[in-house]
Design a protein around this motif. Structure first.
Motif, PDB file in Angstrom:
ATOM      1  N   THR A 127       0.836  -1.193   0.000  1.00 12.10           N
ATOM      2  CA  THR A 127       0.000   0.000   0.000  1.00 12.10           C
ATOM      3  C   THR A 127       0.875   1.248   0.000  1.00 12.10           C
ATOM      4  O   THR A 127       2.029   1.214   0.446  1.00 12.10           O
ATOM      5  CB  THR A 127      -0.913  -0.005   1.242  1.00 12.10           C
ATOM      6  OG1 THR A 127      -1.569   1.252   1.325  1.00 12.10           O
ATOM      7  CG2 THR A 127      -0.148  -0.257   2.534  1.00 12.10           C
ATOM      8  N   TYR A 185       0.222   3.592   1.807  1.00  9.03           N
ATOM      9  CA  TYR A 185       0.222   3.968   3.224  1.00  9.03           C
ATOM     10  C   TYR A 185       1.237   3.094   3.966  1.00  9.03           C
ATOM     11  O   TYR A 185       1.804   2.169   3.401  1.00  9.03           O
ATOM     12  CB  TYR A 185      -1.171   3.791   3.829  1.00  9.03           C
ATOM     13  CG  TYR A 185      -2.226   4.677   3.214  1.00  9.03           C
ATOM     14  CD1 TYR A 185      -2.436   5.966   3.700  1.00  9.03           C
ATOM     15  CD2 TYR A 185      -3.009   4.230   2.157  1.00  9.03           C
ATOM     16  CE1 TYR A 185      -3.408   6.791   3.132  1.00  9.03           C
ATOM     17  CE2 TYR A 185      -3.975   5.051   1.596  1.00  9.03           C
ATOM     18  CZ  TYR A 185      -4.172   6.322   2.091  1.00  9.03           C
ATOM     19  OH  TYR A 185      -5.127   7.134   1.535  1.00  9.03           O
ATOM     20  N   ASP A 186       1.376   3.366   5.234  1.00 12.28           N
ATOM     21  CA  ASP A 186       2.315   2.615   6.050  1.00 12.28           C
ATOM     22  C   ASP A 186       1.527   1.991   7.201  1.00 12.28           C
ATOM     23  O   ASP A 186       1.202   2.661   8.171  1.00 12.28           O
ATOM     24  CB  ASP A 186       3.390   3.590   6.568  1.00 12.28           C
ATOM     25  CG  ASP A 186       4.478   2.867   7.344  1.00 12.28           C
ATOM     26  OD1 ASP A 186       4.436   1.626   7.394  1.00 12.28           O
ATOM     27  OD2 ASP A 186       5.345   3.553   7.904  1.00 12.28           O
ATOM     28  N   VAL A 228      -5.579  -0.164   1.310  1.00 10.69           N
ATOM     29  CA  VAL A 228      -6.219   0.799   2.216  1.00 10.69           C
ATOM     30  C   VAL A 228      -7.375   1.505   1.500  1.00 10.69           C
ATOM     31  O   VAL A 228      -8.430   1.738   2.078  1.00 10.69           O
ATOM     32  CB  VAL A 228      -5.190   1.808   2.758  1.00 10.69           C
ATOM     33  CG1 VAL A 228      -5.872   2.895   3.569  1.00 10.69           C
ATOM     34  CG2 VAL A 228      -4.148   1.099   3.617  1.00 10.69           C
ATOM     35  N   ILE A 246      -2.621   3.420   9.982  1.00 12.27           N
ATOM     36  CA  ILE A 246      -1.815   4.209   9.039  1.00 12.27           C
ATOM     37  C   ILE A 246      -1.480   5.595   9.582  1.00 12.27           C
ATOM     38  O   ILE A 246      -0.851   6.395   8.899  1.00 12.27           O
ATOM     39  CB  ILE A 246      -2.519   4.356   7.668  1.00 12.27           C
ATOM     40  CG1 ILE A 246      -3.869   5.069   7.834  1.00 12.27           C
ATOM     41  CG2 ILE A 246      -2.700   2.999   7.017  1.00 12.27           C
ATOM     42  CD1 ILE A 246      -4.539   5.374   6.517  1.00 12.27           C
ATOM     43  N   THR A 290       2.088   9.914   4.512  1.00 12.79           N
ATOM     44  CA  THR A 290       1.117   9.241   3.654  1.00 12.79           C
ATOM     45  C   THR A 290      -0.312   9.700   3.927  1.00 12.79           C
ATOM     46  O   THR A 290      -1.222   9.354   3.184  1.00 12.79           O
ATOM     47  CB  THR A 290       1.174   7.707   3.844  1.00 12.79           C
ATOM     48  OG1 THR A 290       0.871   7.413   5.210  1.00 12.79           O
ATOM     49  CG2 THR A 290       2.537   7.172   3.492  1.00 12.79           C
ATOM     50  N   MET A 291      -0.487  10.476   4.974  1.00 18.13           N
ATOM     51  CA  MET A 291      -1.839  10.898   5.334  1.00 18.13           C
ATOM     52  C   MET A 291      -2.455  11.829   4.291  1.00 18.13           C
ATOM     53  O   MET A 291      -3.658  12.006   4.249  1.00 18.13           O
ATOM     54  CB  MET A 291      -1.821  11.585   6.705  1.00 18.13           C
ATOM     55  CG  MET A 291      -1.641  10.617   7.843  1.00 18.13           C
ATOM     56  SD  MET A 291      -2.963   9.401   7.872  1.00 18.13           S
ATOM     57  CE  MET A 291      -4.318  10.469   8.320  1.00 18.13           C
ATOM     58  N   TYR A 311      -2.914  11.325   1.340  1.00 16.52           N
ATOM     59  CA  TYR A 311      -3.753  10.594   0.398  1.00 16.52           C
ATOM     60  C   TYR A 311      -5.145  10.313   0.955  1.00 16.52           C
ATOM     61  O   TYR A 311      -6.080  10.039   0.212  1.00 16.52           O
ATOM     62  CB  TYR A 311      -3.127   9.233   0.042  1.00 16.52           C
ATOM     63  CG  TYR A 311      -1.706   9.300  -0.454  1.00 16.52           C
ATOM     64  CD1 TYR A 311      -1.391  10.014  -1.605  1.00 16.52           C
ATOM     65  CD2 TYR A 311      -0.692   8.625   0.211  1.00 16.52           C
ATOM     66  CE1 TYR A 311      -0.075  10.060  -2.070  1.00 16.52           C
ATOM     67  CE2 TYR A 311       0.617   8.659  -0.247  1.00 16.52           C
ATOM     68  CZ  TYR A 311       0.926   9.381  -1.379  1.00 16.52           C
ATOM     69  OH  TYR A 311       2.206   9.419  -1.838  1.00 16.52           O
ATOM     70  N   LEU A 312      -5.239  10.332   2.272  1.00 20.27           N
ATOM     71  CA  LEU A 312      -6.423   9.755   2.906  1.00 20.27           C
ATOM     72  C   LEU A 312      -7.711  10.507   2.566  1.00 20.27           C
ATOM     73  O   LEU A 312      -8.742   9.883   2.281  1.00 20.27           O
ATOM     74  CB  LEU A 312      -6.213   9.713   4.430  1.00 20.27           C
ATOM     75  CG  LEU A 312      -7.271   8.967   5.226  1.00 20.27           C
ATOM     76  CD1 LEU A 312      -7.414   7.536   4.746  1.00 20.27           C
ATOM     77  CD2 LEU A 312      -6.922   8.982   6.715  1.00 20.27           C
TER      78      LEU A 312
END
Lengths: 530, 391
Positions: free
Chosen positions: A46, A48-49, A196, A255, A261-262, A264-265
């Motif tokens: 993903t 994300y992490d 995710v 995540i 990576t946030m 993208y959320l």
């Protein structure tokens, strides 16, 4: 001292060591089950992490899970195969509702199947053993839910007075112009993409937001219309959904450790909400209000309570701490909740031979209810239905088709390329802002800008032939016959434009319409008004 | 409930009158055969098939599918889900598979519930009736404390390897079986730990934590080839049929069966341990069911009853066998060193001849079930001789 307490004390004295293990004692070791090695990562990584230390909320071991689910299965099938059989439940359902259940049970089955694969994707991508355990339970849950949705169809096919369509919807849906919309939202929205992103579609939006109106509200309408089969099964499905919602919440929690990576959320949430809403809002609304004789409450009101207040307000409110906001498209969705299901119903009536079910136009009683709850409904939709009825919509000798009526008056039916659902730019009252774009010499239709934006950003994700492109040139009766839409007498259609047992349409009646599936993008030079 | 005046149509006389007036006097259709278009696996449609077969919305490039067209949302980059490119084997009908055990959800959880209840009663009885006291302390602390715990990691790794096989499997009944096989592997690992927790409660000197077990799994030469195999099959293999064949058709049928049956189940009794054989009997059942289903899939469906691509598939299964047999052989060979650590050495059970007989039982059974049906040339004697060097 009570005798029972004495007995306990005596037993403890005789057996000082505990002699059983609670499943929770096993579960607390799960995080130790894994190990690190160089190649370890998700095969479907993903962007994300996902934190390896994330915990799950419902701490079930395999055996404990089975014990819980087995009890639910026994109750459910006991009710179906014993209680409801003796009550002749299959013959107590209003035909309007029973017919729509042919679509609802099968379409939800598709959703559950997509969820099975989507949960397996998460099981691969997550690194925390507890999370994996939770996603695995969801995989098995979704096997259950597919089996359950199928059991509704199977039960109806054995006990309902018109099994046609229940027996073969898995085949018949291939020509249903509404079905690609199910595939888009459920069939692929849950599993074709970043894990995710799939979780947000499946768990955070479809399950946390829409299962309440889809599964809970729908059972209320079912029972109101004589159907106790659907509530027996769907409410049992819903008992698993809470764990799935918790899985979705924990996905987000997992995540949060990486702020990079946030970013993208929010976009993924906005897209997922629009993707799921685009199908679920109109379809569920149409099923409830047009598939019922006895109404419960306006869909717009249910939607507002479950989606707008409960999910967007309370549920997403819990995620505000992570920086998430309500989707930007929520306002347009709210407008759709009032009108989009009426738009979809109009198209379903226009294309009835392809649905595989018996539909009935709204009568005077329905029209009064619609107008009372959706002011302006009669002027827009009611008059069309009255005209169609007068022109012979129900009469097999009339050669009338709502689709032909629309096309002859310039009301083109197009497929929204992102949602895969049909729409009519000139007759729709939902949140429509149609556009037609061209890429590599091919034209694409979009009913509104949110889907259009998704396509513009990732056009390769939506490369497919739509319904009209697939079946262009097919004569209507040939298409229905090829898809198995004919009853055992070899001529009477499974789909009908009324609920009577007389004057049922046959292949010859359908041929009389003289309708060959067109590709509207080729024949209509329609452009949105500026 | 959104209304205080909610009425149930089924039992409300007024509504039932209206409903009955709308219901035709005779059924509109006499044919009630479910999914009549689908090929039956048995003489009549089973409930197992009715509730799952053709539920998958797939693309028409997946042979056997009822769909027309393709998936309407792809992965970023344009790759579709349910892609036939996910495996090198080819099927004329991916919906042909049937699990011989006919396990759909209800019978599956019912079986597992019964096993769970039986385990609960057995463990209680075992703990309270004095059976526990028979156990050899060294067996308990060395073998169960360390190596039995290491088996948790073996099962957990194989469980994890099922995720992408579930995702990629090309039809609904395949996905059902593989989901259940993965769930069983997770269960098998958890049941080992459950037994170890009970031992920790009963014996003050038994540590139920997994620290020593993990160390053995990561460092003890006994487990290293096994760990490397599991890691590879979990993360290094992308063809989902290859994964299933390597797990259930080769590694678990040889190494897994030996460890569970020939080592723990057989030798536990020798050390006064009557609980481990019971716990492992469930894992053996799971393997038997997985093995039967794999045969139905890879041998029956992909070779024996595949009219076009049988020869093609046979070549791939042979190639995969050749690829994964050496790793399995190495895992078993290394594992045999565990016999040197046994608290009790008993002629006729732990001696070389007996262990060789055990290896032979395993290898011959494997050859009969998986090597012979694909005409795989296999030198059993050379395999056994090499493995026995690890003893």
């Amino acid at each position: 001292m009570a005798a029972s307490n004495l007995a306990v004390k005596q037993a403890l004295k005789n057996n000082p060591a505990p002699s059983s293990v609670d499943p929770q004692e096993v579960h607390k070791w799960l995080q130790d089950f894994t190990w690190d090695f160089k190649e370890k990562a998700g095969k479907y990584p993903t962007k994300y992490d996902m934190d390896v230390n994330t915990r799950e909320q419902f701490k079930l071991t395999a055996k404990e899970y089975a014990r819980m689910e087995s009890a639910k299965e026994e109750r459910q099938f006991g009710t179906l195969l014993d209680g409801l059989d003796r009550l002749d439940a299959g013959n107590k359902v209003h035909p309007r509702w029973g017919e729509f259940m042919k679509l609802v049970a099968n379409f939800l089955e598709t959703g559950e199947y997509g969820a099975l694969a989507g949960s397996a994707l998460l099981w691969d991508t997550a690194q925390s053993p507890e999370q994996r355990n939770g996603y695995l339970a969801q995989v098995i849950d979704e096997v259950r839910h597919v089996n359950q949705c199928a059991s509704v169809s199977y039960y109806y096919s054995k006990h309902y007075y018109d099994p046609a369509g229940f027996t073969n919807m898995r085949q018949l849906r291939a020509i249903n112009p509404l079905y690609p919309g199910v595939k888009r939202a459920f069939g692929e929205g849950f599993l074709a993409g970043d894990a995710v992103e799939s979780s947000i579609n499946l768990q955070l939006v479809a399950e946390a937001c829409f299962t309440n109106p889809l599964i809970v509200a729908l059972t209320e309408w079912a029972a109101a219309n004589g159907d106790e089969i659907t509530p027996t099964v769907f409410l049992s499905i819903e008992t698993d959904e809470l764990r799935h919602m918790a899985n979705g919440y924990q996905t987000i929690v997992s995540i949060m450790n990486n702020p990079d990576t946030m970013k993208y959320l929010q976009t993924d949430l906005d897209n997922a909400f629009w993707t799921q809403h685009k199908f679920l809002t109109p379809f569920v609304g149409a099923a409830l209000e047009y598939g019922s004789r006895f109404k419960v409450e306006p869909w717009a009101k249910s939607w507002n309570r479950w989606v707008y207040e409960d999910w967007a307000g309370i549920w997403l409110g819990r995620l505000q701490q992570f920086g998430l906001k309500s989707p930007k498209c929520l306002a347009d969705a709210k407008k759709d909740a009032v009108w989009a299901h009426h738009d979809l119903a109009l198209l379903a009536f226009a294309l009835w031979p392809l649905t595989g079910i018996r539909l009935e136009l709204p009568d005077r009683q329905d029209m009064e209810w619609f107008e009372a709850n959706y002011p302006g409904w009669y002027e827009h939709y009611g008059k069309i239905y009255e005209e169609w009825r007068a022109l012979g919509f129900e009469d097999p000798r009339s050669g009338f088709s709502g689709a032909v009526w629309m096309l002859q008056r310039g009301h083109g039916i197009f497929i929204d390329h992102t949602s895969s659902l049909p729409f009519c730019p000139t007759l729709g009252k939902g949140a429509l802002k149609p556009s037609f774009l061209e890429k590599n010499g091919k034209r694409f239709a979009f009913s509104e800008p949110h889907g259009e934006r998704m396509w513009l950003q990732e056009p390769e994700r939506y490369e497919f032939q739509n319904f009209f492109e697939q079946f262009e040139g097919w004569e209507l009766s040939d298409l229905v016959k090829a898809a198995g839409g004919v009853r055992s007498d070899g001529k009477t259609l499974m789909a009908q434009p009324h609920l009577r047992s007389t004057d049922m349409w046959t292949l010859d009646d359908l041929k009389r319409i003289n309708f060959t599936v067109p590709d509207p993008m080729r024949i209509l030079n329609w452009q949105p008004a500026h | 409930m959104s209304s205080n005046s909610f009425v149930r149509g089924m039992v409300d006389p007024y509504r039932q009158t209206i409903i009955q007036a709308a219901i035709p006097e005779q059924p509109l259709e006499s044919k009630r055969d479910h999914i009549p278009f689908a090929k039956r696996g048995w003489r009549r449609l089973t409930e197992y098939e009715a509730v799952m077969l053709h539920a998958q919305n797939s693309v028409d490039s997946v042979p056997g599918s009822q769909e027309v067209g393709e998936s309407v949302q792809k992965w970023p980059g344009g790759r579709p889900n349910y892609s036939i490119e996910s495996t090198a084997v080819i099927a004329g009908n991916w919906f042909y598979f049937r699990d011989p055990a006919k396990r759909w959800f209800m019978p599956y959880v019912k079986q597992k519930t019964e096993e769970g209840q039986t385990a609960e009663r057995t463990m209680k009885s075992w703990a309270e009736s004095g059976d526990a006291g028979m156990m050899n302390a060294d067996w308990r602390n060395q073998i169960l404390g360390t190596h039995y715990g290491a088996l948790v990691y073996n099962e957990y790794g194989l469980f994890s390897a099922h995720s992408t096989t579930v995702y990629s499997a090309l039809s609904d009944l395949l996905k059902t079986w593989i989901s259940e096989a993965g769930f069983d592997k997770n269960d098998a690992g958890q049941m080992i730990q459950m037994e170890r927790i009970l031992l920790g409660k009963l014996f003050a000197d038994f540590d139920p934590s997994l620290a020593a077990a993990k160390q053995a799994w990561m460092q003890d030469p006994i487990w290293q080839p096994a760990r490397e195999f599991v890691q590879h099959i979990w993360m290094g293999v992308y063809d989902w049929v290859e994964q299933l064949w390597a797990i259930h058709g080769i590694y678990d049928h040889i190494f897994g069966q030996f460890v569970r049956r020939e080592f723990f189940q057989r030798l536990a009794g020798l050390h006064g341990d009557t609980l481990t054989p019971f716990i492992q009997s469930q894992a053996l059942t799971y393997h038997q069911q997985a093995s039967d289903a794999l045969q139905a899939f890879c041998v029956k469906m992909l070779i024996d009853e595949e009219p076009v691509y049988g020869a093609h598939n046979r070549r791939y299964l042979r190639a995969w066998t050749k690829r994964y047999l050496p790793g399995t052989q190495a895992a078993l060979k290394a594992f045999l060193a565990i016999y040197k650590t046994l608290p009790l050495q008993v002629e006729g059970i732990t001696c070389k001849a007996s262990v060789e007989a055990a290896v032979r039982r395993i290898v011959n059974d494997w050859a009969r079930r998986f090597a012979e049906p694909i005409d795989y040339r296999f030198d059993a004697e050379a395999f056994i001789a090499d493995v026995m060097q690890g003893y």
